[in-house]
Enzyme design. Structure first.
Site, short mmCIF file in Angstrom:
data_model
loop_
_atom_site.label_atom_id
_atom_site.label_comp_id
_atom_site.label_asym_id
_atom_site.label_seq_id
_atom_site.Cartn_x
_atom_site.Cartn_y
_atom_site.Cartn_z
N CYS A 42 6.46 5.32 32.75
CA CYS A 42 6.84 6.73 32.87
C CYS A 42 6.83 7.30 31.46
O CYS A 42 7.34 6.67 30.53
CB CYS A 42 8.23 6.88 33.48
SG CYS A 42 8.85 8.59 33.48
N THR A 43 6.25 8.48 31.31
CA THR A 43 6.07 9.03 29.97
C THR A 43 7.37 9.56 29.36
O THR A 43 7.39 9.92 28.18
CB THR A 43 5.01 10.15 29.99
OG1 THR A 43 5.32 11.09 31.03
CG2 THR A 43 3.62 9.56 30.24
N HIS A 44 8.45 9.58 30.14
CA HIS A 44 9.76 9.90 29.57
C HIS A 44 10.36 8.72 28.80
O HIS A 44 11.17 8.89 27.90
CB HIS A 44 10.75 10.29 30.67
CG HIS A 44 10.60 11.67 31.20
ND1 HIS A 44 9.52 12.07 31.93
CD2 HIS A 44 11.42 12.75 31.10
CE1 HIS A 44 9.67 13.34 32.28
NE2 HIS A 44 10.82 13.78 31.78
N CYS B 118 1.03 11.87 33.57
CA CYS B 118 2.19 11.71 34.43
C CYS B 118 1.90 10.52 35.33
O CYS B 118 0.89 10.52 36.05
CB CYS B 118 2.38 12.98 35.26
SG CYS B 118 3.64 12.88 36.56
N ASN B 119 2.75 9.51 35.29
CA ASN B 119 2.51 8.32 36.08
C ASN B 119 2.59 8.60 37.58
O ASN B 119 1.82 8.06 38.36
CB ASN B 119 3.52 7.23 35.70
CG ASN B 119 3.15 6.52 34.43
OD1 ASN B 119 2.43 5.53 34.44
ND2 ASN B 119 3.62 7.04 33.30
N THR B 120 3.54 9.45 37.98
CA THR B 120 3.68 9.74 39.41
C THR B 120 2.45 10.47 39.93
O THR B 120 1.92 10.13 41.00
CB THR B 120 4.94 10.58 39.67
OG1 THR B 120 6.09 9.87 39.18
CG2 THR B 120 5.12 10.84 41.15
N TYR C 200 8.77 14.93 40.28
CA TYR C 200 7.78 14.51 41.25
C TYR C 200 8.09 13.12 41.81
O TYR C 200 7.60 12.74 42.86
CB TYR C 200 6.39 14.44 40.61
CG TYR C 200 5.65 15.76 40.48
CD1 TYR C 200 6.30 16.98 40.53
CD2 TYR C 200 4.27 15.76 40.31
CE1 TYR C 200 5.60 18.18 40.39
CE2 TYR C 200 3.56 16.94 40.18
CZ TYR C 200 4.23 18.15 40.21
OH TYR C 200 3.52 19.32 40.08
N GLY C 201 8.86 12.34 41.07
CA GLY C 201 9.03 10.92 41.36
C GLY C 201 9.59 10.61 42.74
O GLY C 201 9.32 9.56 43.31
N ASP D 198 1.51 17.47 33.31
CA ASP D 198 2.67 16.63 33.64
C ASP D 198 3.60 17.44 34.53
O ASP D 198 3.60 18.68 34.51
CB ASP D 198 3.41 16.19 32.38
CG ASP D 198 4.53 15.19 32.69
OD1 ASP D 198 4.20 14.04 33.03
OD2 ASP D 198 5.71 15.56 32.63
N SER D 199 4.41 16.73 35.30
CA SER D 199 5.38 17.41 36.16
C SER D 199 6.47 18.09 35.34
O SER D 199 7.19 18.94 35.86
CB SER D 199 6.02 16.41 37.13
OG SER D 199 6.65 15.37 36.41
N GLU E 81 15.99 13.98 30.13
CA GLU E 81 15.85 15.44 30.18
C GLU E 81 17.17 16.15 29.88
O GLU E 81 17.16 17.32 29.52
CB GLU E 81 15.28 15.87 31.53
CG GLU E 81 13.85 15.38 31.72
CD GLU E 81 13.04 16.21 32.68
OE1 GLU E 81 13.65 16.96 33.47
OE2 GLU E 81 11.80 16.09 32.65
#
Length: 274
Positions: free
Chosen positions: A192-194, A73-75, A42-43, A10-11, A158
């Site tokens: 998005c995994t966040h 990571c979706n991006t 990364y987005g 993941d980023s 974050e």
């Protein structure tokens, strides 16, 4: 061939919500997590930059013995996965595998929508890539997909503001903008995994009848199915129940934030990418 851990990339921190479900559903496997925190987010980056960064991290996971790497990571899944699978893997090692998080979600979304109207909440990069509409159309051409980019949501998570009253404005704003595209949206994908950390607020501002799909469980089930269908890959995944965490940034900062996403204390190692 030597066995190795399943690599999870993941980023930053978001992929830990996916790894958490991997460990829950497939605890016997070894996992090596790599967060490229020094270069996140990364987005907002270009396709070329995301591909370059993701490939560097995937190569490191390969060098560490991973035969299978999940881009949690979706991006990265949206901007780099196809190029890595089609252009890079054949020259690096055709026997290695790299999988993403978008396709498993696209495969099952039709099981949940009754109106045929699906909403995607994601980063600007994921939305711009059109990856969700493209993948969903492959499985469910009759579904209409509506997208909303939520650039402030990752910073909120974050910075540990995901449960604060200050997050309400930004969550409600993007939920309202998504639902304004179609009042018939009955299923929303957290692309998005966040975003699972914001799920309580997201549900608060969505109509109660809307189903919210979080990717962790879906991708873990997808991994389980993949390993069952591909014994030639599964036999090369080591099974000692071990978990290692790498970060390209400060281990102290990573460990402090990672526990929020992973749900238990994390002890990471620093990785200096060349």
């Amino acid at each position: 061939m030597q066995q190795g851990a399943i690599g999870v990339f993941d980023s930053g921190y978001g992929g830990l919500t996916v790894l958490k479900e991997f460990v829950k559903q497939l605890p016997e496997y070894d996992y090596l997590y790599l967060g490229d925190n020094a270069r996140t987010p990364y987005g907002t980056r270009s396709f070329e930059t995301v591909h370059q960064y993701t490939l560097e991290c995937v190569k490191h996971l390969f060098d560490s013995g991973c035969r299978l790497v999940i881009l949690a990571c979706n991006t990265a899944s949206a901007k780099a996965l196809r190029s890595i699978q089609q252009q890079d893997l054949p020259t690096i090692d055709p026997s290695r595998r790299v999988l993403g998080v978008i396709r498993p979600t696209a495969e099952i979304v039709g099981n949940f929508t009754k109106t045929g109207k699906v909403g995607i909440l994601g980063t600007a990069g994921t939305v711009a890539s059109q990856s969700y509409p493209i993948e969903i159309e492959k499985f469910y051409p009759e579904i209409n997909v509506f997208q909303e980019a939520c650039p402030m949501w990752v910073p909120l998570v974050e910075n540990n503001e995901f449960d604060s009253s200050g997050a309400d404005y930004f969550v409600q704003k993007h939920i309202d903008q998504l639902m304004a595209q179609s009042a018939d949206i009955d299923t929303v994908v957290l692309g998005c995994t966040h975003y699972p950390l914001l799920i309580n607020k997201i549900k608060q501002f969505l109509p109660s009848a809307v189903t919210v799909l979080s990717q962790g469980e879906i991708v873990a089930q997808g991994l389980m199915d993949y390993l069952q269908r591909h014994p030639e890959v599964e036999t090369l995944c080591s099974k000692n129940g071990n978990r290692r965490f790498l970060t390209t940034d400060s281990t102290e900062v990573f460990d402090q934030h990672a526990s929020i996403f992973f749900g238990e204390p994390v002890k990471s190692e620093h990785l200096a990418l060349q």
